[in-house]
Design a protein around this motif. Structure first.
Motif, PDB file in Angstrom:
ATOM      1  N   LYS A   1       0.840  -1.184   0.000  1.00 50.54           N
ATOM      2  CA  LYS A   1       0.000   0.000   0.000  1.00 50.54           C
ATOM      3  C   LYS A   1       0.885   1.248   0.000  1.00 50.54           C
ATOM      4  O   LYS A   1       1.983   1.254   0.511  1.00 50.54           O
ATOM      5  CB  LYS A   1      -0.886   0.011   1.248  1.00 50.54           C
TER       6      LYS A   1
ATOM      7  N   LEU B   1      -5.308  10.621  -3.119  1.00 45.34           N
ATOM      8  CA  LEU B   1      -6.377   9.887  -3.791  1.00 45.34           C
ATOM      9  C   LEU B   1      -7.704  10.589  -3.583  1.00 45.34           C
ATOM     10  O   LEU B   1      -8.584  10.551  -4.435  1.00 45.34           O
ATOM     11  CB  LEU B   1      -6.447   8.452  -3.248  1.00 45.34           C
TER      12      LEU B   1
ATOM     13  N   ASP C   1      -6.626   9.772  -9.345  1.00 46.67           N
ATOM     14  CA  ASP C   1      -6.021   8.527  -8.851  1.00 46.67           C
ATOM     15  C   ASP C   1      -4.505   8.700  -8.788  1.00 46.67           C
ATOM     16  O   ASP C   1      -3.939   9.564  -9.464  1.00 46.67           O
ATOM     17  CB  ASP C   1      -6.373   7.365  -9.771  1.00 46.67           C
TER      18      ASP C   1
ATOM     19  N   HIS D   1      -1.570   7.095  -9.982  1.00 46.94           N
ATOM     20  CA  HIS D   1      -1.173   6.093 -10.965  1.00 46.94           C
ATOM     21  C   HIS D   1       0.276   5.672 -10.767  1.00 46.94           C
ATOM     22  O   HIS D   1       1.128   6.488 -10.395  1.00 46.94           O
ATOM     23  CB  HIS D   1      -1.366   6.649 -12.379  1.00 46.94           C
ATOM     24  N   SER D   2       0.540   4.412 -11.059  1.00 42.22           N
ATOM     25  CA  SER D   2       1.876   3.831 -10.939  1.00 42.22           C
ATOM     26  C   SER D   2       1.874   2.541 -11.745  1.00 42.22           C
ATOM     27  O   SER D   2       0.817   2.104 -12.224  1.00 42.22           O
ATOM     28  CB  SER D   2       2.203   3.546  -9.468  1.00 42.22           C
TER      29      SER D   2
ATOM     30  N   THR E   1       1.802  -0.364 -10.722  1.00 40.42           N
ATOM     31  CA  THR E   1       0.890  -1.326 -10.109  1.00 40.42           C
ATOM     32  C   THR E   1      -0.530  -0.784  -9.985  1.00 40.42           C
ATOM     33  O   THR E   1      -1.394  -1.416  -9.385  1.00 40.42           O
ATOM     34  CB  THR E   1       1.404  -1.748  -8.712  1.00 40.42           C
ATOM     35  N   ASN E   2      -0.769   0.400 -10.540  1.00 38.45           N
ATOM     36  CA  ASN E   2      -2.101   1.019 -10.504  1.00 38.45           C
ATOM     37  C   ASN E   2      -2.263   1.832 -11.787  1.00 38.45           C
ATOM     38  O   ASN E   2      -2.347   3.056 -11.771  1.00 38.45           O
ATOM     39  CB  ASN E   2      -2.246   1.915  -9.271  1.00 38.45           C
ATOM     40  N   ASP E   3      -2.296   1.121 -12.910  1.00 38.66           N
ATOM     41  CA  ASP E   3      -2.209   1.752 -14.228  1.00 38.66           C
ATOM     42  C   ASP E   3      -3.490   1.534 -15.022  1.00 38.66           C
ATOM     43  O   ASP E   3      -3.907   0.388 -15.216  1.00 38.66           O
ATOM     44  CB  ASP E   3      -1.010   1.168 -14.990  1.00 38.66           C
TER      45      ASP E   3
END
Length: 449
Positions: A2, A9, A341, A343-344, A346-348
């Motif tokens: 996390k 966010l 959001d 974004h990365s 692992t969060n795309d």
């Protein structure tokens, strides 16, 4: 893993102001700057991007407080009055850049900064720490959440990072600059960083409210965007925290160390693949990562490798999003087609934010220039505006933001300047208190020699 980025966010979904084009108080930027100019040199392109983006903090600042509005698009009836503490810190640094590059006069800069600091001297604060949002007309707290209606230590750290750089820059022995320095020093000395250890615990807490106390219960644990908070807390001339707060709190988290390879690139700290790019930007607008080391990491290596991993992920584009390439990369917290959001890799979801690559200029100048040319020359008709690049775009969804956000615009100006001249790094690292704090936390840096 996390990320400790929940603030961002939630951030920016219900605040800001309606964008307006106003006549600049400094060197006029004409509407011709909205036309894509095809034959710019690299240096001219950097000039244009910095200067155009600066308009967000100069033309669009709140008229009463001079502080940075949270965002350029109106999202509710109170949007015009919402100003941001952290974004204002970034804006203060942008004003320094504008002064040095003579887009505005020194006198204009001091007048604006005096407006900001005079407003802050009267605004709501909580043991010397400011809330995330203020009403730019009245100085009253605008709650960021139901229980988040008091001091925000991280946002205040971004503000003080900018104010201390301004104090170091405006050193002339004239009444206005003396007044500015005095007001910054008083505000800095009144910030009770140790209060936010919650009765002397070995960690900093993000929030405290007179209405809700410590109900948010959010410890500031690494690795994320908050290193500057611990450095400032250790550096305070009046209310410093012990070194143990850094070592036993920030650095003892399960989310701190990584020491794994991604695409053959070693990542010393943080979540897998590095997390959103702002982790390597916000704290390092003032902290110079060149040669900055402690017992945990070399922060130049950390930030550069984080950037390289983020870019390499976009090049490989495992989810097959339209537009991703060596020319078009950068995942960070920003607006997107269905909200906001962080974004990365692992969060795309296919959303690129120009601030991610452009604020990485010090780490990857060749690759960041490659991205800049793509954003301007190839996508400029869709994302170039009176305040520089809009916040983000998603070519898979054929979505292009019309919004701008202070915490995304500011790092573009400041980090490009740090790449070009090191200006903000030199100023912030010259603060005697910061030198003391870094030594206290057992950092080494060429600035401490």
């Amino acid at each position: 893993m996390k990320y400790f980025v929940y603030t961002y966010l939630l951030c920016l979904l219900a605040s800001g102001g309606q964008a307006q084009v106003k006549k600049s108080s400094g060197k006029k930027i004409t509407d011709k700057s909205l036309q894509i100019q095809p034959n710019l040199s690299d240096s001219q392109l950097l000039d244009l991007v910095q200067q155009q983006t600066f308009r967000y903090f100069w033309d669009f600042a709140h008229p009463v407080s001079g502080m940075a509005r949270e965002r350029s698009n109106k999202s509710n009836e109170n949007s015009d009055e919402v100003v941001t503490t952290g974004g204002t810190g970034f804006g203060v640094m942008a004003i320094i850049v504008a002064t040095e590059r003579k887009w505005i006069t020194r006198e204009q800069a001091v007048t604006r900064l005096l407006k900001i600091i005079s407003f802050l001297r009267k605004a709501d604060h909580y043991h010397g720490i400011f809330p995330h949002w203020l009403n730019g007309e009245t100085g009253k707290t605008i709650p960021f959440g139901r229980k988040d209606d008091g001091g925000d230590l991280v946002e205040s750290a971004y503000l003080f990072q900018g104010l201390l750089a301004a104090r170091q820059y405006f050193q002339q022995d004239v009444p206005a600059e003396r007044e500015l320095r005095d007001n910054i020093n008083w505000t800095w000395k009144e910030a009770e960083w140790d209060w936010y250890t919650r009765d002397g615990r070995d960690v900093l807490y993000w929030h405290w409210s007179p209405n809700n106390g410590w109900a948010m219960n959010h410890r500031i644990l690494g690795w994320n965007e908050c290193l500057i908070t611990y450095v400032l807390a250790a550096s305070s001339p009046s209310y410093p925290v012990k070194a143990e707060v850094y070592h036993k709190g920030w650095a003892a988290s399960n989310y701190f160390r990584n020491d794994r390879d991604f695409y053959g690139i070693r990542l010393p700290l943080g979540p897998d693949y590095g997390g959103p790019m702002f982790f390597s930007h916000y704290s390092f607008l003032g902290l110079d990562p060149h040669g900055l080391k402690d017992r945990y990491a070399d922060y130049w290596t950390q930030n550069k490798n984080h950037t390289l991993i983020n870019r390499e992920y976009c090049i490989r584009n495992p989810k097959g999003f339209k537009g991703y390439s060596a020319d078009c990369w950068g995942l960070t917290a920003c607006d997107t087609y269905d909200g906001y959001d962080a974004h990365s890799p692992t969060n795309d979801f296919g959303t690129i934010a120009p601030t991610a690559a452009l604020s990485s200029f010090p780490y990857t100048p060749e690759y960041s220039m490659q991205a800049l040319k793509h954003f301007y020359f190839k996508l400029g008709d869709s994302i170039w505006s009176q305040y520089g690049f809009t916040d983000a775009f998603n070519e898979t969804k054929q979505w292009y933001a019309t919004s701008h956000i202070a915490i995304d615009q500011g790092p573009i100006i400041v980090m490009i300047e740090n790449y070009r001249s090191g200006l903000l790094w030199k100023l912030f690292m010259s603060c005697p208190e910061i030198k003391t704090g870094l030594k206290k936390l057992d950092f080494s840096s060429p600035h401490l020699n």
